[in-house]
Motif scaffolding. Sequence first.
Motif, PDB file in Angstrom:
ATOM      1  N   TRP A   2      -4.491  -3.725 -12.178  1.00  0.00           N
ATOM      2  CA  TRP A   2      -4.841  -2.748 -11.184  1.00  0.00           C
ATOM      3  C   TRP A   2      -4.498  -1.348 -11.671  1.00  0.00           C
ATOM      4  N   SER A  59      -1.594   8.335  -0.990  1.00  0.00           N
ATOM      5  CA  SER A  59      -1.865   9.190  -2.144  1.00  0.00           C
ATOM      6  C   SER A  59      -0.723  10.163  -2.420  1.00  0.00           C
ATOM      7  N   LEU A  95      -1.420  -0.648  -3.941  1.00  0.00           N
ATOM      8  CA  LEU A  95      -2.787  -0.306  -3.585  1.00  0.00           C
ATOM      9  C   LEU A  95      -2.885   1.093  -2.997  1.00  0.00           C
ATOM     10  N   LEU A  96      -3.967   1.772  -3.318  1.00  0.00           N
ATOM     11  CA  LEU A  96      -4.238   3.110  -2.777  1.00  0.00           C
ATOM     12  C   LEU A  96      -5.521   3.045  -1.973  1.00  0.00           C
ATOM     13  N   PRO A 136      -9.270   4.245  -7.691  1.00  0.00           N
ATOM     14  CA  PRO A 136      -8.452   3.042  -7.860  1.00  0.00           C
ATOM     15  C   PRO A 136      -9.329   1.807  -8.083  1.00  0.00           C
ATOM     16  N   ARG A 169      -4.081   2.709  -9.792  1.00  0.00           N
ATOM     17  CA  ARG A 169      -4.224   3.601  -8.634  1.00  0.00           C
ATOM     18  C   ARG A 169      -5.066   4.810  -9.008  1.00  0.00           C
ATOM     19  N   GLU A 176       0.850  -1.194   0.000  1.00  0.00           N
ATOM     20  CA  GLU A 176       0.000   0.000   0.000  1.00  0.00           C
ATOM     21  C   GLU A 176       0.881   1.237   0.000  1.00  0.00           C
TER      22      GLU A 176
END
Length: 244
Positions: A242, A182, A202-203, A218, A244, A179
């Motif tokens: 994926w 931002s 991941l965001l 995201p 973001r 993770e």
Amino acid sequence: MKIHYDLHIHSALSPCGDNDMTPNNIVNMAKLCGLTMIAVTDHNSCLNCPAAVEVGRQIGVTVVPGMELCTAEDIHVVCLLPDLDASAAFSDYVHQKIPPLSADDDIFGRQLIMDEEDNIIGTEPLLLVTAADIGVDQVHDLVASFGGACFPAHIDKSAYSILASLGAIPPEAGFTAAEISSKGDVETLKKEHPILQSMPLLLNSDAHMLDQLRDAGPWLDLPDCSIKSLIDGINNRFPMKWER
């Protein structure tokens, strides 16, 4: 299938979580934000997951039972569990690994346990924002033994992150996702830590208050909007797209 997600949200059970972070408020706000999958991840506990999962079932949001585990090195790791039985067992295990320090409501805030109608049904007497006697190199295999997946939280931050504590993400820790906040510089982080180049980054919001939940942005490309697909994707059992 594009799944708009937020996999790091605190409820009022976390001592640093606002009392307005009730199961109904969290799940309904997530739906208003356009999210289709969220995880409730309180510090070192899963006790508010049953209520949030039930609210999600009622209004059509997939709620993943989870926890933000604080390791022995003061590293935060988001742990996602496949179902409520697994989350309860994992929560009980971690509960035995945290120091027996009493929570002081006046200093840390109340640690509220709620039902699906946001009624307060109890409080957690042990202080949850302490380091568990679990090393970061143990977390991946431990969570996997409960059928779940995990990833180090907010790795770009200067506190409670794996990079701040260790300076790197050790391959032997077994993480297959991470993770980044931002404000994190993705390209710089990838350059400085090549292990990140092969990971979904991941965001999540790490929301402690309702206004910290963000509109859908995201996404993860999963076969369906299920907890199993999410866990399989994070565990690299299929090539998960994926953004973001």
